[in-house]
Design an enzyme around this catalytic site. Structure first.
Site, PDB file in Angstrom:
ATOM      1  N   ASN A   3      -1.256   1.860   8.926  1.00  0.00           N
ATOM      2  CA  ASN A   3      -2.260   2.640   8.189  1.00  0.00           C
ATOM      3  C   ASN A   3      -3.485   2.729   9.098  1.00  0.00           C
ATOM      4  O   ASN A   3      -4.114   1.698   9.375  1.00  0.00           O
ATOM      5  CB  ASN A   3      -2.661   1.943   6.889  1.00  0.00           C
ATOM      6  CG  ASN A   3      -1.511   1.852   5.892  1.00  0.00           C
ATOM      7  OD1 ASN A   3      -0.436   2.388   6.122  1.00  0.00           O
ATOM      8  ND2 ASN A   3      -1.739   1.177   4.786  1.00  0.00           N
TER       9      ASN A   3
ATOM     10  N   TYR B  52      -7.195   4.716   9.971  1.00  0.00           N
ATOM     11  CA  TYR B  52      -8.227   5.650   9.514  1.00  0.00           C
ATOM     12  C   TYR B  52      -9.330   5.873  10.526  1.00  0.00           C
ATOM     13  O   TYR B  52      -9.799   6.974  10.721  1.00  0.00           O
ATOM     14  CB  TYR B  52      -8.864   5.135   8.210  1.00  0.00           C
ATOM     15  CG  TYR B  52      -7.951   5.275   7.019  1.00  0.00           C
ATOM     16  CD1 TYR B  52      -8.008   6.398   6.219  1.00  0.00           C
ATOM     17  CD2 TYR B  52      -7.016   4.300   6.733  1.00  0.00           C
ATOM     18  CE1 TYR B  52      -7.163   6.549   5.133  1.00  0.00           C
ATOM     19  CE2 TYR B  52      -6.157   4.440   5.647  1.00  0.00           C
ATOM     20  CZ  TYR B  52      -6.230   5.571   4.854  1.00  0.00           C
ATOM     21  OH  TYR B  52      -5.383   5.721   3.796  1.00  0.00           O
TER      22      TYR B  52
ATOM     23  N   ASP C   1      -7.315   3.721 -16.037  1.00  0.00           N
ATOM     24  CA  ASP C   1      -6.561   3.767 -17.297  1.00  0.00           C
ATOM     25  C   ASP C   1      -5.699   5.034 -17.388  1.00  0.00           C
ATOM     26  O   ASP C   1      -4.569   4.996 -17.863  1.00  0.00           O
ATOM     27  CB  ASP C   1      -7.515   3.748 -18.506  1.00  0.00           C
ATOM     28  CG  ASP C   1      -8.175   2.380 -18.681  1.00  0.00           C
ATOM     29  OD1 ASP C   1      -7.878   1.472 -17.873  1.00  0.00           O
ATOM     30  OD2 ASP C   1      -8.988   2.220 -19.622  1.00  0.00           O
TER      31      ASP C   1
ATOM     32  N   GLU D 293      -0.188   5.737   6.547  1.00  0.00           N
ATOM     33  CA  GLU D 293      -1.407   6.280   5.939  1.00  0.00           C
ATOM     34  C   GLU D 293      -2.320   6.785   7.037  1.00  0.00           C
ATOM     35  O   GLU D 293      -2.471   6.129   8.073  1.00  0.00           O
ATOM     36  CB  GLU D 293      -2.195   5.219   5.151  1.00  0.00           C
ATOM     37  CG  GLU D 293      -1.638   4.866   3.819  1.00  0.00           C
ATOM     38  CD  GLU D 293      -2.538   3.899   3.043  1.00  0.00           C
ATOM     39  OE1 GLU D 293      -3.780   3.957   3.185  1.00  0.00           O
ATOM     40  OE2 GLU D 293      -1.967   3.077   2.304  1.00  0.00           O
TER      41      GLU D 293
ATOM     42  N   HIS E  26       1.181  -2.994  -4.033  1.00  0.00           N
ATOM     43  CA  HIS E  26      -0.003  -2.327  -3.461  1.00  0.00           C
ATOM     44  C   HIS E  26      -1.236  -2.709  -4.284  1.00  0.00           C
ATOM     45  O   HIS E  26      -1.693  -1.939  -5.134  1.00  0.00           O
ATOM     46  CB  HIS E  26       0.220  -0.809  -3.451  1.00  0.00           C
ATOM     47  CG  HIS E  26      -0.730  -0.036  -2.586  1.00  0.00           C
ATOM     48  ND1 HIS E  26      -0.311   0.866  -1.629  1.00  0.00           N
ATOM     49  CD2 HIS E  26      -2.082  -0.005  -2.533  1.00  0.00           C
ATOM     50  CE1 HIS E  26      -1.368   1.416  -1.044  1.00  0.00           C
ATOM     51  NE2 HIS E  26      -2.459   0.911  -1.580  1.00  0.00           N
TER      52      HIS E  26
ATOM     53  N   GLU F  63      -0.997  -3.669   3.304  1.00  0.00           N
ATOM     54  CA  GLU F  63      -2.242  -4.106   3.949  1.00  0.00           C
ATOM     55  C   GLU F  63      -2.674  -5.528   3.613  1.00  0.00           C
ATOM     56  O   GLU F  63      -3.628  -5.730   2.839  1.00  0.00           O
ATOM     57  CB  GLU F  63      -3.378  -3.148   3.569  1.00  0.00           C
ATOM     58  CG  GLU F  63      -3.173  -1.757   4.073  1.00  0.00           C
ATOM     59  CD  GLU F  63      -4.373  -0.863   3.787  1.00  0.00           C
ATOM     60  OE1 GLU F  63      -5.311  -1.302   3.098  1.00  0.00           O
ATOM     61  OE2 GLU F  63      -4.370   0.271   4.280  1.00  0.00           O
TER      62      GLU F  63
ATOM     63  N   ARG G  79       5.566   8.456  -0.157  1.00  0.00           N
ATOM     64  CA  ARG G  79       5.356   7.014  -0.273  1.00  0.00           C
ATOM     65  C   ARG G  79       4.598   6.725  -1.568  1.00  0.00           C
ATOM     66  O   ARG G  79       3.523   7.291  -1.794  1.00  0.00           O
ATOM     67  CB  ARG G  79       4.553   6.524   0.947  1.00  0.00           C
ATOM     68  CG  ARG G  79       4.214   5.058   0.851  1.00  0.00           C
ATOM     69  CD  ARG G  79       3.376   4.526   2.012  1.00  0.00           C
ATOM     70  NE  ARG G  79       2.991   3.167   1.657  1.00  0.00           N
ATOM     71  CZ  ARG G  79       1.852   2.578   1.975  1.00  0.00           C
ATOM     72  NH1 ARG G  79       0.960   3.205   2.722  1.00  0.00           N
ATOM     73  NH2 ARG G  79       1.599   1.354   1.580  1.00  0.00           N
TER      74      ARG G  79
ATOM     75  N   HIS H 259     -11.937  -3.449 -16.853  1.00  0.00           N
ATOM     76  CA  HIS H 259     -12.327  -3.586 -18.270  1.00  0.00           C
ATOM     77  C   HIS H 259     -13.362  -4.678 -18.484  1.00  0.00           C
ATOM     78  O   HIS H 259     -14.238  -4.552 -19.322  1.00  0.00           O
ATOM     79  CB  HIS H 259     -11.088  -3.855 -19.137  1.00  0.00           C
ATOM     80  CG  HIS H 259     -10.098  -2.732 -19.084  1.00  0.00           C
ATOM     81  ND1 HIS H 259      -8.757  -2.881 -19.298  1.00  0.00           N
ATOM     82  CD2 HIS H 259     -10.267  -1.400 -18.825  1.00  0.00           C
ATOM     83  CE1 HIS H 259      -8.141  -1.721 -19.172  1.00  0.00           C
ATOM     84  NE2 HIS H 259      -9.042  -0.800 -18.888  1.00  0.00           N
TER      85      HIS H 259
HETATM   86  C1  NOJ Z   1      -5.776   2.016   2.295  1.00  0.00           C
HETATM   87  C2  NOJ Z   1      -5.123   1.675   0.997  1.00  0.00           C
HETATM   88  O1  NOJ Z   1      -3.766   1.384   1.173  1.00  0.00           O
HETATM   89  C3  NOJ Z   1      -5.306   2.723  -0.069  1.00  0.00           C
HETATM   90  O2  NOJ Z   1      -5.002   2.155  -1.289  1.00  0.00           O
HETATM   91  C4  NOJ Z   1      -6.718   3.295  -0.012  1.00  0.00           C
HETATM   92  O3  NOJ Z   1      -6.979   4.165  -1.061  1.00  0.00           O
HETATM   93  C5  NOJ Z   1      -6.888   3.973   1.323  1.00  0.00           C
HETATM   94  N1  NOJ Z   1      -6.745   3.019   2.372  1.00  0.00           N
HETATM   95  C6  NOJ Z   1      -8.252   4.640   1.495  1.00  0.00           C
HETATM   96  O4  NOJ Z   1      -9.253   3.712   1.399  1.00  0.00           O
END
Ligand code: NOJ
Length: 484
Positions: A322, A324, A70, A393, A140, A185, A95, A57
């Protein structure tokens, strides 16, 4: 004609082969989300303000297209549909995270919101009614603004503020929730938060990053100990912290040492204190040296007292990963810069590259290298022993609309393939996979531009219509058949 012996033998070979290609019967398949990214209802009932409400905001220019959470996916109203989707997929767990200021509008535990309590009770009960285990992240990324204004996770008092919140949450939900994550994280929270990449979007890569690292660990430890002492004996749940464990491999042989330091910087900074006790020695030494070089009289990484180190050590029941992407590490020469120069890179003097032939997802730093996940799972076991690992994740980012998400299907298939190899061949104790994410949502500073959802969300429709993508159908079939 085949003899009976030959038939039996072929059958045995065939069923062993099938078993090798199948996930264990009790392997858990889930999907994940987080409160601010999906709920909306930012000022529903008596909800208080979080740092994301404040950032979106007050400084909309920091977020893609001035997007806000929002309304987001409106899960505040659409939670029944979310449960239905989880059931359509056949998930064993969902989760999600708790919005601190929805439960405690003032941030403090002096007043509990009835509305917040009801919202999460409905979600938890609705999931359990469909046989879906809730896996709850207590925090989170959406700190109450009032605490961020007082320094957030760089203020030692956060340890008590967070512990008070955790105690309230256990008193409300621990009778039904068996899987807990204290804080999501710490690397994202501290490093991205103080490198301007997520809220509070401040810039203090040299100092705040390290203060935050210390207090996030103490806050986690206090919450874990409360659960362990007061709730575990009765409800037998499990709790840990979840790690954004960016994974690093060396580009060349001469890059191996610094690669190990990068993994120490991004993972062991949080893993070592919890699993082994105190900061990882090589990392602590490096930051101290760098601090002296920069003219500081002591390390910028604040030390733990003996008592603090003991307090944090052992505060886990499982490892939450997590994962990626993978980065290849190369010693930086001259002014060389690479993809995504996060805090650790300048500190350690490296740049990152991607491997030859790797595809990339929508963000340019997001290289696709499924083998990295298996390598990382092996590394975790080497470091911390045969700990139970839940992948909390893993997912693919794109920036296009549509339901035919071929690349995401491929990503899930290949990454799950590596998980299967880690279980079957390496005998690693991985017991869960959680897809990020159930549906497109507010991807922090990237707003709604970047999408990770296996369900597409129509952000122009009043009820945020959700439609399964090909990846959702593929994932459902994997879950049903327990094989790829
Ligand atoms: C890690 C995070 O926990 C999550 O909030 C995020 O959206 C994802 N990675 C992807 O970036």
């Amino acid at each position: 004609m085949l003899s009976l012996r030959a038939v039996v033998l072929s059958f045995l070979i065939y069923s062993t082969w099938c078993e090798e290609l199948s996930f264990p019967p009790d392997f858990m398949f889930g999907a994940a989300s987080a409160a601010y990214q999906v709920e909306g209802g930012w000022k529903a009932a008596d909800k208080g303000e979080s740092l994301w409400d404040a950032l979106t905001h007050e400084t909309p220019s920091k977020v893609f297209d001035g997007n806000t959470g929002d309304i987001a996916c409106d899960s505040y109203n659409q939670w029944r549909r979310d449960i239905e989707m989880a059931a359509e997929l056949g998930l064993s767990h969902y989760r999600f995270s708790l919005s601190w200021t929805r439960i405690l509008p003032t941030g403090f535990a002096n007043y509990i919101s009835e509305d917040g309590k009801n919202y999460y009770n409905n979600l938890i009960d609705g999931l359990l009614a469909r046989n879906i285990e809730p896996l709850v992240t207590i925090h989170h990324f959406d700190l109450p603004s009032i605490f961020q204004d007082m320094g957030g996770f760089t203020n030692p008092l956060i340890v008590d503020w967070f512990a008070d919140f955790a105690r309230v949450v256990y008193s409300l939900f621990a009778d039904r929730v068996k899987y807990w994550i204290s804080i999501n994280e710490p690397l994202g929270l501290c490093d991205a938060g103080y490198n301007g990449v997520i809220a509070p979007a401040l810039h203090s890569p040299d100092l705040a990053v390290y203060l935050c690292s210390k207090y996030v660990l103490l806050a986690h430890a206090k919450a874990w100990r409360i659960y362990d002492e007061e709730y575990k004996p009765k409800y037998h749940g499990k709790m840990t912290i979840s790690q954004l464990a960016l994974w690093f491999e060396p580009l060349r042989e001469e890059d191996e040492e610094r690669t190990a330091l990068m993994n120490a910087f991004c993972e062991e900074r949080f893993g070592h204190p919890i699993f082994k006790g105190n900061w990882p020695p090589d990392l602590a030494m490096l930051i101290e040296e760098r601090s002296f070089e920069k003219g500081f009289s002591r390390s910028r990484l604040p030390s733990f007292t003996q008592q603090e180190a003991e307090y944090i050590k052992g505060t886990y029941d499982y490892y939450a990963l997590n994962h990626y992407t993978t980065f290849l590490v190369k010693i930086a020469e001259g002014n060389e810069s690479g993809i995504w120069p996060f805090t650790g890179a300048p500190e350690i003097g490296v740049v990152f590259r991607q491997g030859e032939g790797w595809e990339t997802a929508a963000p340019s730093w997001f290289g696709i290298y499924p083998e990295g996940l298996r390598n990382q799972l092996n590394w975790i076991r080497e470091k911390y022993g045969d700990v139970q690992i839940l992948i909390t994740e893993n997912g693919y980012a794109d920036d296009s609309n549509g339901l035919r998400d071929v690349e995401r299907v491929q990503y899930i298939k290949n990454y799950l393939g590596e998980v299967l190899k880690a279980i079957k061949i390496d005998k690693i104790n991985v017991t869960a996979y959680t897809a990020w994410t159930l549906m497109d949502n507010f991807e922090w500073l990237m707003g709604y531009k970047i999408k990770y959802g296996i369900y597409e969300v129509d952000f122009n429709s009043p009820n945020r219509t959700r439609t399964p993508r090909d990846s959702a159908n593929y994932y459902a079939s994997v879950i049903k058949n327990r094989s790829l």
